[in-house]
Motif scaffolding. Structure first.
Motif, PDB file in Angstrom:
ATOM      1  N   PHE A 151     -14.430  55.587 -30.955  1.00  0.00           N
ATOM      2  CA  PHE A 151     -13.822  54.942 -29.801  1.00  0.00           C
ATOM      3  C   PHE A 151     -14.782  53.959 -29.143  1.00  0.00           C
ATOM      4  O   PHE A 151     -14.374  52.918 -28.638  1.00  0.00           O
ATOM      5  CB  PHE A 151     -13.359  56.002 -28.799  1.00  0.00           C
ATOM      6  CG  PHE A 151     -12.159  56.762 -29.275  1.00  0.00           C
ATOM      7  CD1 PHE A 151     -10.894  56.405 -28.850  1.00  0.00           C
ATOM      8  CD2 PHE A 151     -12.286  57.813 -30.169  1.00  0.00           C
ATOM      9  CE1 PHE A 151      -9.777  57.092 -29.293  1.00  0.00           C
ATOM     10  CE2 PHE A 151     -11.181  58.499 -30.622  1.00  0.00           C
ATOM     11  CZ  PHE A 151      -9.910  58.141 -30.189  1.00  0.00           C
ATOM     12  N   SER A 160     -14.865  50.833 -31.432  1.00  0.00           N
ATOM     13  CA  SER A 160     -13.625  50.050 -31.373  1.00  0.00           C
ATOM     14  C   SER A 160     -13.315  49.542 -29.972  1.00  0.00           C
ATOM     15  O   SER A 160     -12.453  48.669 -29.810  1.00  0.00           O
ATOM     16  CB  SER A 160     -12.452  50.918 -31.841  1.00  0.00           C
ATOM     17  OG  SER A 160     -12.230  52.003 -30.942  1.00  0.00           O
ATOM     18  N   GLN A 161     -13.984  50.090 -28.955  1.00  0.00           N
ATOM     19  CA  GLN A 161     -13.720  49.746 -27.557  1.00  0.00           C
ATOM     20  C   GLN A 161     -12.248  49.972 -27.204  1.00  0.00           C
ATOM     21  O   GLN A 161     -11.647  49.232 -26.426  1.00  0.00           O
ATOM     22  CB  GLN A 161     -14.120  48.301 -27.266  1.00  0.00           C
ATOM     23  CG  GLN A 161     -15.599  48.007 -27.499  1.00  0.00           C
ATOM     24  CD  GLN A 161     -15.969  46.576 -27.200  1.00  0.00           C
ATOM     25  OE1 GLN A 161     -15.333  45.637 -27.664  1.00  0.00           O
ATOM     26  NE2 GLN A 161     -17.013  46.402 -26.402  1.00  0.00           N
ATOM     27  N   LEU A 162     -11.700  51.040 -27.763  1.00  0.00           N
ATOM     28  CA  LEU A 162     -10.262  51.270 -27.687  1.00  0.00           C
ATOM     29  C   LEU A 162      -9.733  51.356 -26.260  1.00  0.00           C
ATOM     30  O   LEU A 162      -8.650  50.846 -25.970  1.00  0.00           O
ATOM     31  CB  LEU A 162      -9.910  52.555 -28.444  1.00  0.00           C
ATOM     32  CG  LEU A 162      -8.423  52.873 -28.555  1.00  0.00           C
ATOM     33  CD1 LEU A 162      -7.719  51.832 -29.412  1.00  0.00           C
ATOM     34  CD2 LEU A 162      -8.196  54.264 -29.126  1.00  0.00           C
ATOM     35  N   TRP A 163     -10.466  51.984 -25.373  1.00  0.00           N
ATOM     36  CA  TRP A 163      -9.960  52.200 -24.020  1.00  0.00           C
ATOM     37  C   TRP A 163     -10.430  51.139 -23.035  1.00  0.00           C
ATOM     38  O   TRP A 163     -10.213  51.291 -21.841  1.00  0.00           O
ATOM     39  CB  TRP A 163     -10.373  53.577 -23.513  1.00  0.00           C
ATOM     40  CG  TRP A 163      -9.914  54.737 -24.344  1.00  0.00           C
ATOM     41  CD1 TRP A 163     -10.696  55.727 -24.866  1.00  0.00           C
ATOM     42  CD2 TRP A 163      -8.584  55.050 -24.751  1.00  0.00           C
ATOM     43  NE1 TRP A 163      -9.942  56.630 -25.571  1.00  0.00           N
ATOM     44  CE2 TRP A 163      -8.635  56.241 -25.525  1.00  0.00           C
ATOM     45  CE3 TRP A 163      -7.338  54.439 -24.556  1.00  0.00           C
ATOM     46  CZ2 TRP A 163      -7.510  56.836 -26.081  1.00  0.00           C
ATOM     47  CZ3 TRP A 163      -6.208  55.031 -25.128  1.00  0.00           C
ATOM     48  CH2 TRP A 163      -6.304  56.211 -25.870  1.00  0.00           C
ATOM     49  N   TRP A 172      -8.252  44.455 -25.097  1.00  0.00           N
ATOM     50  CA  TRP A 172      -6.886  44.571 -25.606  1.00  0.00           C
ATOM     51  C   TRP A 172      -6.287  43.189 -25.861  1.00  0.00           C
ATOM     52  O   TRP A 172      -6.488  42.248 -25.089  1.00  0.00           O
ATOM     53  CB  TRP A 172      -6.002  45.321 -24.621  1.00  0.00           C
ATOM     54  CG  TRP A 172      -6.439  46.746 -24.393  1.00  0.00           C
ATOM     55  CD1 TRP A 172      -7.361  47.457 -25.106  1.00  0.00           C
ATOM     56  CD2 TRP A 172      -5.975  47.618 -23.362  1.00  0.00           C
ATOM     57  NE1 TRP A 172      -7.489  48.721 -24.607  1.00  0.00           N
ATOM     58  CE2 TRP A 172      -6.658  48.859 -23.527  1.00  0.00           C
ATOM     59  CE3 TRP A 172      -5.056  47.487 -22.319  1.00  0.00           C
ATOM     60  CZ2 TRP A 172      -6.445  49.941 -22.681  1.00  0.00           C
ATOM     61  CZ3 TRP A 172      -4.835  48.564 -21.482  1.00  0.00           C
ATOM     62  CH2 TRP A 172      -5.515  49.774 -21.662  1.00  0.00           C
TER      63      TRP A 172
END
Length: 206
Positions: free
Chosen positions: A154, A157-160, A165
């Motif tokens: 995470f 990916s820097q998902l949050w 985004w």
């Protein structure tokens, strides 16, 4: 491509895991695992058919939708979808499943592996009612392996992180559907179908 063909070669490249990577595995749910499942609204369920073909299916509902029946058993409700039932058909021939349970904003995750069966009714179904919808079946998993993952994937990916985004990087769902799945439908009709009213059918099927 330089292919790896056996575990010895793989270990030479990757190395051996630290003892704690093996030792963190458990065969029953801890109170902290129960708390995690109570806070999780989403999981990915992996299955494989008798021929080895694989499927990963997203499952989501209000937080706590994965019920803990006891320290060694969980139940995941099946909601209306596209009726392909890929994962369900797999379970009928190969009960081995793996799941990753997420909490939005958290980088660590909970993994549960075990043996699944399909149950069409049970008293605990009453605890799975959402917006008046009682699931037609549930996936009951006998826990064989449970442990927590760290946040590396995470973080990479820097998902949050909202600033990363890019939902507009690919065409909207209506365009994808017309191009890849429903070429005979008009874009206008598909935009209506996948518009704000789409959420109205989440529990009654569409």
């Amino acid at each position: 491509m330089q292919e790896i063909t056996d575990e010895t070669e793989l270990r030479e490249l990757i190395g051996e895991p630290l003892p704690r990577a093996w030792e963190k595995e458990r065969t029953s749910l801890h109170e902290l695992d129960r708390a995690w499942l109570a806070a999780s609204p989403f999981c990915l369920l992996a299955t494989a058919g008798a021929d080895g073909s694989c499927d990963v299916s997203p499952k989501g509902d209000p937080a706590g939708y994965t019920l803990v029946l006891d320290e060694g058993t969980i139940a995941i409700p099946e909601r209306p979808g596209n009726r392909r039932v890929d994962s369900l058909r797999n379970i009928l021939t190969n009960p081995h499943v793996g799941s990753i349970h997420l909490i939005p904003g958290r980088g660590d995750t909970l993994r549960i592996n075990g043996r699944a069966r399909l149950v069409r009714d049970a008293p605990f179904f009453d605890d799975m009612v959402v917006k008046g919808h009682r699931p037609v079946l549930a996936i009951v998993v006998e826990v064989e392996q449970v442990f927590h993952h760290c946040s590396k994937a995470f973080l990479r990916s820097q998902l949050w992180q909202p600033e990363t985004w890019a939902p507009q990087a690919v065409p909207p769902r209506a365009v994808l559907a017309q191009t890849l799945e429903r070429p005979d439908a008009t874009l206008s009709d598909l935009e209506d179908y996948y518009g704000p009213s789409y959420a109205d059918g989440l529990y009654r099927g569409q």
